[in-house]
Design an enzyme around this catalytic site. Sequence first.
Site, PDB file in Angstrom:
ATOM      1  N   GLY A  63     -12.104  15.033  18.453  1.00 19.65           N
ATOM      2  CA  GLY A  63     -13.087  15.148  19.536  1.00 19.65           C
ATOM      3  C   GLY A  63     -14.317  14.290  19.333  1.00 19.65           C
ATOM      4  N   ASP A  98      -0.738   2.408   8.137  1.00 18.77           N
ATOM      5  CA  ASP A  98      -1.387   1.658   9.221  1.00 18.77           C
ATOM      6  C   ASP A  98      -0.680   1.707  10.573  1.00 18.77           C
ATOM      7  OD1 ASP A  98      -3.386   0.843   7.488  1.00 18.77           O
ATOM      8  OD2 ASP A  98      -2.235  -0.897   6.810  1.00 18.77           O
ATOM      9  N   GLY A 156       5.090  -1.974   3.953  1.00 16.32           N
ATOM     10  CA  GLY A 156       4.456  -2.438   5.175  1.00 16.32           C
ATOM     11  C   GLY A 156       4.909  -3.828   5.567  1.00 16.32           C
ATOM     12  N   ASP A 157       4.137  -4.493   6.413  1.00 18.64           N
ATOM     13  CA  ASP A 157       4.624  -5.767   6.953  1.00 18.64           C
ATOM     14  C   ASP A 157       4.767  -6.841   5.882  1.00 18.64           C
ATOM     15  OD1 ASP A 157       1.858  -6.131   6.810  1.00 18.64           O
ATOM     16  OD2 ASP A 157       1.894  -7.599   8.435  1.00 18.64           O
ATOM     17  N   THR A 194       3.936   2.724   5.628  1.00 24.26           N
ATOM     18  CA  THR A 194       2.532   2.292   5.603  1.00 24.26           C
ATOM     19  C   THR A 194       1.710   3.253   6.446  1.00 24.26           C
ATOM     20  OG1 THR A 194       0.980   0.633   6.468  1.00 24.26           O
ATOM     21  CG2 THR A 194       3.165   0.608   7.416  1.00 24.26           C
ATOM     22  N   ASP A 238       1.424  -0.314  11.781  1.00 24.42           N
ATOM     23  CA  ASP A 238       1.287  -1.625  12.405  1.00 24.42           C
ATOM     24  C   ASP A 238       2.590  -2.432  12.415  1.00 24.42           C
ATOM     25  OD1 ASP A 238       1.404  -1.948   9.692  1.00 24.42           O
ATOM     26  OD2 ASP A 238      -0.279  -3.332   9.542  1.00 24.42           O
ATOM     27  N   GLN A 263      -7.645   8.780   2.514  1.00 23.81           N
ATOM     28  CA  GLN A 263      -6.677   8.769   3.624  1.00 23.81           C
ATOM     29  C   GLN A 263      -5.243   8.486   3.188  1.00 23.81           C
ATOM     30  OE1 GLN A 263      -8.700   6.437   7.119  1.00 23.81           O
ATOM     31  NE2 GLN A 263      -9.802   6.085   5.223  1.00 23.81           N
ATOM     32  N   ARG A 278      -7.840  -2.413   9.097  1.00 21.54           N
ATOM     33  CA  ARG A 278      -8.458  -3.745   9.120  1.00 21.54           C
ATOM     34  C   ARG A 278      -8.025  -4.529  10.353  1.00 21.54           C
ATOM     35  NH1 ARG A 278      -8.339  -4.300   3.070  1.00 21.54           N
ATOM     36  NH2 ARG A 278      -6.120  -4.250   3.379  1.00 21.54           N
ATOM     37  N   ARG A 291       1.253  -4.893  -5.554  1.00 23.43           N
ATOM     38  CA  ARG A 291       1.295  -6.152  -4.810  1.00 23.43           C
ATOM     39  C   ARG A 291       1.707  -7.192  -5.851  1.00 23.43           C
ATOM     40  NH1 ARG A 291      -2.667  -3.240  -1.682  1.00 23.43           N
ATOM     41  NH2 ARG A 291      -1.696  -3.113   0.378  1.00 23.43           N
ATOM     42  N   GLY A 299       0.834  -1.208   0.000  1.00 20.69           N
ATOM     43  CA  GLY A 299       0.000   0.000   0.000  1.00 20.69           C
ATOM     44  C   GLY A 299       0.865   1.253   0.000  1.00 20.69           C
TER      45      GLY A 299
END
Length: 326
Positions: free
Chosen positions: A189, A131, A105-106, A129, A133, A258, A175, A75, A14
């Site tokens: 908020g 994320d 990413g991972d 990434t 993560d 995003q 996810r 990918r 991503g």
Amino acid sequence: MGEIKHIGVLTSGGDAPGMNAAIRAVARNAIFHGMKVSGIFHGYNGMVRGEMEELTLRSVGKIISHGGTMLKSSRSEEFRTKEGRKQAFDHIQKLGIDALVIIGGDGSMRGAKIFQEEYDIPVIGLPGTIDNDLFGTDFTIGFDTAVNVAMECVDKIRDTATSHDRLFLVEVMGRDTGHIALRTSVASGAVAVLMPEDPMTIKELYDHLMYLKSNKKSSSIIIVAEGNPNGDAFEVATKLKEMKADYDTRVTVLGHIQRGGSPTASDRIRAAEMGAHAIECLLEGKRGVMVGIINQKLALTPIEKAVNMRSGFDQELYRISTQLSR
Ligand code: ADP
């Protein structure tokens, strides 16, 4: 191991804002240290198919403020196979690439680890990434921008929510983790946040909304991470309706917005530091590690650990968010 003369750099999985800043830092620091550097296009697919081009000081100019990745990303199913990775190795060997910097990413880190093991080529990973993560860094490249983009969207949604006394469920990416959801919630908020890590049930959410109503709160925003166990934002809206929550409810799914936009200063600076450090690591003979930043200091984590351990969930921030969302 001989002296490293030629670095290959790619972005994979991503896309994330700040990847360009990382490419620029890798390329410029490699050139600064007298190395040649090649950009590999379309992630691992470009390695399998031989899509590579030399990067120069000028070819990585004027990209620091751009989202996405100038090297493109993808990918790659081919790279998941032994034959695909053999083709990838043949291509980089032909070009004389003797070390790799993988930004992703991972999944991308898993691919990097396997490739290094199979072909004994030094690989350094950079966490790119939205994320957040990956274990081994407090923040991944792209995460801060994604949170800022989501926050700005929620600010706009709040205007209409307030004007019409509505309840808005805003779905954000995540996810497997609620990092984007939690920080967006605190920054904008929101009255509640539903995350994969979050034990909050629909009944608890309903009770919280009733409490807010009794406290004269007429409009509310709930942030929903796509992977939360209660279902997506539409399902949560349906469940609240079934419980007869007396709200004029609307759902907004932020989606790919995003991922886009100019990277924040934090993402650009982290990308610059990590990208430059990746080259320093290779010069020092390090390999198989992911560069990260922990407590504002550069840190190295074995790629194996970065992908196999879970990045910590910010319990303290979550605790504070529940106290403020009233
Ligand atoms: P991200 O890096 O954003 O998590 P993915 O999970 O899609 O994205 O991974 C990016 C790519 O990394 C995959 O398309 C694949 O080519 C490669 N990859 C992921 N896991 C493996 C693996 N176990 N073996 C080889 N390659 C892998």
